[in-house]
Scaffold this active site. Structure first.
Site, PDB file in Angstrom:
ATOM      1  N   GLU A   1       1.428  -5.296   5.598  1.00  0.00           N
ATOM      2  CA  GLU A   1       2.404  -4.340   5.087  1.00  0.00           C
ATOM      3  C   GLU A   1       2.125  -4.134   3.604  1.00  0.00           C
ATOM      4  OE1 GLU A   1       6.513  -5.529   5.732  1.00  0.00           O
ATOM      5  OE2 GLU A   1       7.052  -4.564   3.834  1.00  0.00           O
TER       6      GLU A   1
ATOM      7  N   ASP B   1      15.326  -3.381  -2.094  1.00  0.00           N
ATOM      8  CA  ASP B   1      14.603  -4.591  -2.406  1.00  0.00           C
ATOM      9  C   ASP B   1      15.408  -5.430  -3.374  1.00  0.00           C
ATOM     10  OD1 ASP B   1      11.925  -4.724  -1.111  1.00  0.00           O
ATOM     11  OD2 ASP B   1      11.815  -2.683  -1.902  1.00  0.00           O
TER      12      ASP B   1
END
Ligand SMILES: Cc1ncc(COP(=O)(O)O)c(C=O)c1O
Lengths: 413, 235
Positions: B25, B36
């Protein structure tokens, strides 16, 4: 009211609407890019409360101890047909009201205070902290803490502290330590007092103080509204109403409630979400979050300690007029409720102080129950609704979120 | 990528490519990585300095040559104004697809359009779900996509609030049938990983927990962290 006969009306599970929403609930966001306020919740909230905040489960089992406590504080609350009000309005439909004022603390707030205090005590927490606007939430927290054998501290918005001395007395009676906010107990409070020693306080400031105090003293903070897990707990209101209507063979066409942070309204209506019932959320005109608020990420508390939520909001530094319905002075509205309003599933109304006072008087005179000033806003919406000829014949259910016996000072003789 | 700079990034990628895993990823750095946590947010800012599509292509080529499949993690807020150009670049980099974590929460009305844009280019839109994705939305996204599913264990990466792993996995499994489900966001212990696996996860994604090793240029620590986590996967 306190009979043991109807206890099976109390649900065994709370309902979490998130998996049933039409769109994903926008997640909380950090206010400060350098820090994680979501992570900070680990230090602020009881673990189980935090787990429920982000759960994917549609139902949460209510602990048996909490069900026992619900019974002790007067659940299930009655669903009453307001026949006198119907007659007064010459309304040929039916008006029911779910009466949360029948709990011992006089409002729906105890429904979530009990489980939160229970989980805190279970996790070994000695003391919990919270804020209160009108005093209802502080009262509920104080009782929930003492019933679960722990201590409590309450930051009360200064205007209410001064206007409602009886509330403070009750909280003290339940063993709570009560401070007027802004206070000298936290850095944030001190900062505000330094700028304006006569600051009347806001719920946003009081939340900030309570959160900061809990961090400073390693206590746990109890959430009064807005957050998803609070609404999940409040679904006891709506679930009981569903069963009570079923028992008497009635079906709700319209559900009406008032909105401060959105917990009583959401807890009342969400269990009906899969029906075609019309839902109307009433805010105060003086706090016009639906007509003038923005649907965007905003802070929960004025200091920005807690994560931001996407909701209808007037801005966390919004200072409302000091209307007597202190519980409606909050700048935002719960994310799930905001989303459903945005999608058109839930309608809104805004009612001013004079109109709600009128409703307060009508309801007191016809039904004998003195409603909370907050609840009177919902009653005002219901009265207008029932006066509209297009709504004749409908079955309307109002959530009367609390009683107003301790708020009578605003009624001029 | 590349964090903190191309050279360091590549040296850790080399370590990684020698180990056992299936999908790589690759984070496309952006200004507003809302979902995030602080650790990954920090890497975004720094990585923006060294990023280019040309470099992305080089990295993907290396990874492909080692038999891995490669997916971008990219926020829609980063490319919603230049979808065609951006997705052409993603395809031309040799990526197999992309995870778009803010699509359903912030750009819900564009989900059909975006999945069509992916399909046209024969790259996979990896559906990103969390515990707050409603059932109906999950079912609909499964129809709009093929390929595997990314499920966030936590509300954002690199943080940990309490979750009932058993209920979470059971719920998403019941909605996704046999589709491959990979869990990510906040995973940093072999115990969590073996729990996930036990309850039916097909794979796990890690990120934040490796960042400190890269920051201190600690290759040994990095490899042993990966092996520690793999203990949960391949036990
Ligand atoms: C009686 C009563 N009703 C309503 C409210 C508004 O809060 P919420 O919208 O969370 O129910 C309050 C808050 O203090 C209250 O005390």
């Amino acid at each position: 009211m306190y009979s043991e006969q109807n206890v099976d009306i109390i649900p065994e599970k709370w309902y979490n609407i998130v998996p049933d929403l039409p769109e994903p609930l926008p997640p909380p966001r950090d206010h400060d890019p350098e820090n994680s306020s979501i992570d900070l919740l680990n230090r602020i909230l009881p673990k189980e409360v935090l787990r429920q905040e982000f759960t994917s489960s549609r139902y949460e089992q209510i602990p048996q101890e909490v069900i026992e406590q619900y019974m002790q504080i007067g659940r299930p609350t009655p669903l009453i047909r307001a026949k006198n009000l119907e007659k007064f309005l010459k309304f040929n439909g039916k008006i029911f009201f779910k009466y949360e004022g029948a709990t011992v603390t006089g409002s729906h707030k105890i429904n979530t205070a009990l489980p939160q205090a229970y989980y805190a005590a279970n996790e070994g927490v000695q003391e919990v902290v919270t804020e209160t606007g009108a005093g209802q939430w502080g009262t509920a927290t104080a009782l929930a803490a003492t019933l679960n054998g722990i201590k409590s501290t309450v930051f009360m918005v200064k205007v209410s502290y001064e206007q409602k001395p009886l509330r403070k007395k009750i909280m003290n009676l339940y063993g709570a330590q009560v401070y007027a906010s802004p206070s000298n107990m936290t850095d944030f409070g001190k900062k505000i007092l330094a700028k304006d020693p006569d600051h009347p306080g806001t719920l946003g400031i009081a939340i900030s103080e309570a959160v900061q105090y809990s961090l400073d003293h390693d206590m746990r903070y109890l959430l009064g509204s807005v957050e998803n897990c609070v609404i999940t707990h409040q679904t006891v209101i709506g679930q009981e109403t569903v069963k009570q209507l079923e028992t008497i063979g009635e079906k709700a066409d319209t559900l009406i409630g008032c909105v401060g942070g959105g917990s009583n309204f959401s807890g009342f209506t969400f269990p009906f979400i899969k029906t075609d019932a019309e839902m109307i959320a009433t805010a105060a005109s003086e706090v016009p979050k639906f007509s003038r608020g923005k649907y965007a990420y905003d802070m929960i508390d004025t200091a920005g300690i807690l994560p931001e939520l996407k909701m209808f909001s007037l801005g966390a530094d919004f200072v409302p007029k000091s209307i007597y319905a202190g519980g409606l002075r909050y700048h935002g509205a719960a994310p799930a409720l905001s989303l459903l309003i945005r999608k058109g599933r839930i309608k809104t109304d805004e009612v001013g102080e004079s109109q709600s006072l009128e409703a307060f008087k009508i309801f007191s005179k016809t039904q004998g129950i003195v409603p909370a000033p907050e609840s009177s806003h919902a009653i005002a919406t219901a009265i207008n609704y029932c006066r509209n000829p297009a709504n004749q014949g409908k079955t309307v259910v109002i959530n009367v979120s609390g009683h107003g016996l301790l708020d009578l000072s605003f009624v001029r003789d | 990528m590349p964090y903190p700079d191309r050279e360091t990034f590549q040296s850790f990628l080399d370590d990684l490519l020698g180990m056992r895993f299936d999908y790589l990823e690759i984070g496309i750095p952006t200004e507003k990585p809302y979902y995030d946590g602080p650790v990954i947010r920090r890497t975004h800012r720094k990585a923006m300095e060294g990023f280019s599509f040309q470099y992305l292509k080089e990295v993907v080529n290396i990874s492909v040559s080692r038999g891995k499949k490669n997916y971008a993690l990219v926020y829609y807020n980063h490319f919603h104004e230049s979808v065609d150009e951006f997705l052409d670049n993603i395809r031309d980099s040799g990526l197999d697809g992309a995870i778009v974590p803010d699509l359903l929460t912030d750009y819900y009305d564009e989900r059909e359009y975006l999945s069509e844009q992916f399909r046209k280019r024969k790259i996979s839109l990896i559906p990103f779900f969390t515990s707050s994705t409603p059932d109906r939305v999950i079912i609909e996204m499964l129809d709009l996509t093929d390929g595997w599913i990314y499920h966030g264990l936590q509300p954002s990466t690199g943080i940990r609030v309490p979750v009932s792993i058993d209920k979470m996995v059971a719920r998403i499994r019941s909605l996704c049938g046999n589709r491959e489900i990979i869990f990510g966001f906040g995973i940093n212990s072999a115990e969590t990983i073996s729990d996930l696996k036990r309850y039916g996860a097909d794979g796990i994604a890690v990120g934040s927990s490796l960042v400190p090793y890269i920051e201190s240029n600690d290759h040994k620590g990095f490899s042993s962290e990966v092996r520690m986590l793999q203990g949960g996967v391949y036990d």
